[in-house]
Design a protein around this motif. Sequence first.
Motif, PDB file in Angstrom:
ATOM      1  N   CYS A  11      10.578   0.147   1.593  1.00  0.00           N
ATOM      2  CA  CYS A  11      11.041  -1.177   1.179  1.00  0.00           C
ATOM      3  C   CYS A  11       9.946  -2.199   1.473  1.00  0.00           C
ATOM      4  O   CYS A  11       9.085  -1.966   2.322  1.00  0.00           O
ATOM      5  N   PHE A  24      16.371  -0.064   4.159  1.00  0.00           N
ATOM      6  CA  PHE A  24      17.081   0.641   3.096  1.00  0.00           C
ATOM      7  C   PHE A  24      18.556   0.728   3.436  1.00  0.00           C
ATOM      8  O   PHE A  24      18.939   1.166   4.512  1.00  0.00           O
ATOM      9  N   CYS A  31      17.073  -1.846  -1.115  1.00  0.00           N
ATOM     10  CA  CYS A  31      16.510  -2.490   0.071  1.00  0.00           C
ATOM     11  C   CYS A  31      17.324  -3.751   0.332  1.00  0.00           C
ATOM     12  O   CYS A  31      17.715  -4.443  -0.608  1.00  0.00           O
TER      13      CYS A  31
END
Length: 119
Positions: free
Chosen positions: A84, A90, A97
């Motif tokens: 992310c 995440f 994300c």
Amino acid sequence: MIDFRATSQLCLEGLNYNQRAQWPEYPCSYPIDAPCLNRGASRPAKPTAECPHQYGFYPSLKATPDRCGNYRMCVEGRSLEMACPVGLAFNGVTGWCDWPEKVASCNVDGRFSVIVIGL
């Protein structure tokens, strides 16, 4: 459509038919984008050693509460480790994300990190 006749087809395992897709957009999407509400069940899972479904986004096997910005993207049953953007974690519930405070498995004291995958 084949020879201008409608045909019935199934999305790849792990993807759902997206009723909102418009030509030339691909009609199959990830479940978070096209849930199967009142449309019957998805195709049965075909898990691999790396992925619970052939396609989808899942928490990294290397994730820890201090390393919650990583995830796996599964394509044809093979996983690719992804990260992310810095500062995000995440979220396995949404498949996206998200802010670390919204991810129960993430250490929210502001000191979590991601595993940087070589370029």
